[in-house]
Design a protein around this motif. Structure first.
Motif, mmCIF file in Angstrom:
data_model
loop_
_atom_site.group_PDB
_atom_site.id
_atom_site.type_symbol
_atom_site.label_atom_id
_atom_site.label_comp_id
_atom_site.label_asym_id
_atom_site.label_seq_id
_atom_site.Cartn_x
_atom_site.Cartn_y
_atom_site.Cartn_z
ATOM 1 N N TRP A 147 95.665 36.897 63.509
ATOM 2 C CA TRP A 147 95.774 35.573 62.918
ATOM 3 C C TRP A 147 96.573 35.577 61.617
ATOM 4 C CZ3 TRP A 147 93.363 30.614 63.716
ATOM 5 C CH2 TRP A 147 92.754 30.488 64.954
ATOM 6 N N TYR A 148 96.338 36.577 60.771
ATOM 7 C CA TYR A 148 96.915 36.558 59.430
ATOM 8 C C TYR A 148 98.008 37.592 59.200
ATOM 9 C CZ TYR A 148 92.925 33.554 58.634
ATOM 10 O OH TYR A 148 92.011 32.544 58.718
ATOM 11 N N SER A 149 98.307 38.409 60.194
ATOM 12 C CA SER A 149 99.368 39.427 60.118
ATOM 13 C C SER A 149 99.206 40.377 58.934
ATOM 14 C CB SER A 149 100.744 38.755 60.060
ATOM 15 O OG SER A 149 100.943 37.944 61.195
ATOM 16 N N CYS A 150 97.977 40.682 58.580
ATOM 17 C CA CYS A 150 97.708 41.640 57.512
ATOM 18 C C CYS A 150 96.300 42.185 57.651
ATOM 19 C CB CYS A 150 97.908 41.004 56.134
ATOM 20 S SG CYS A 150 96.715 39.702 55.750
ATOM 21 N N GLU A 151 96.033 43.238 56.910
ATOM 22 C CA GLU A 151 94.699 43.840 56.891
ATOM 23 C C GLU A 151 93.787 43.042 55.954
ATOM 24 O OE1 GLU A 151 93.802 46.977 58.270
ATOM 25 O OE2 GLU A 151 95.748 47.263 59.229
ATOM 26 N N MET A 152 92.500 43.095 56.207
ATOM 27 C CA MET A 152 91.545 42.512 55.268
ATOM 28 C C MET A 152 91.473 43.410 54.040
ATOM 29 S SD MET A 152 88.280 41.283 57.526
ATOM 30 C CE MET A 152 88.217 42.688 58.624
ATOM 31 N N PHE A 153 91.177 42.809 52.903
ATOM 32 C CA PHE A 153 90.958 43.613 51.704
ATOM 33 C C PHE A 153 89.719 44.469 51.920
ATOM 34 C CE2 PHE A 153 93.309 40.056 49.661
ATOM 35 C CZ PHE A 153 94.352 40.823 49.152
ATOM 36 N N SER A 154 89.797 45.719 51.531
ATOM 37 C CA SER A 154 88.681 46.641 51.699
ATOM 38 C C SER A 154 87.740 46.527 50.508
ATOM 39 C CB SER A 154 89.187 48.079 51.839
ATOM 40 O OG SER A 154 88.103 48.949 52.060
#
Length: 142
Positions: free
Chosen positions: A66-73
């Motif tokens: 959906w967002y073309s990026c990783e979630m912040f860890s």
């Protein structure tokens, strides 16, 4: 940790020596996970999820799509917390769940109104045990 390990190793019954920690310790689990397991640590928290959990793995995959990026860890993971809260609220408002209790991916809800109070609170709580064998158990306190 070294002092507690020493106490545990010299105790008559080492199983009786454990450590009870507070929620922030969950945030340190990557750096100190071995120590938490070695001390048979028990931690209370309003959030907990395993990175290997199937529901989290699926959520993480969909988030990337959906967002073309990783979630912040971060701990707690803000994206998962928002998803859990929105899922609970939408299901409750749609009438899909009648109780004010819901178990999300990372965060659970048990919405109660204490006697004599106008507002509501979330009384959902996890008890997380980092066992010496490397396993983690999670119990829900309702």
């Amino acid at each position: 940790a070294p002092a507690l390990r020493n106490l545990r190793s010299t105790a008559v019954n080492p199983a009786n020596v454990t450590i009870f920690g507070y929620p922030e310790w969950v945030a340190f689990r990557n750096d100190y996970q071995e120590q938490l397991h070695g001390l048979d640590a028990c931690i209370y928290s309003r959030f907990y999820m395993s990175p290997e959990d199937a529901s989290f793995v699926e959520f993480e995959k969909e988030y990337k799509e959906w967002y073309s990026c990783e979630m912040f860890s971060t701990i707690p993971m803000q994206a998962v917390m928002g998803y859990d809260a929105a899922t609970f609220l939408v299901k409750y408002l749609r009438g899909e769940i009648s109780e004010k209790w819901f178990e999300g991916i990372q965060t659970g809800f048990n919405i109660i109104q204490p006697e004599g109070m106008a507002g509501y609170i979330n009384s959902h709580l996890y008890i997380i045990n980092f066992r010496p064998d490397g396993s983690v158990t999670k119990e829900i306190v309702k």
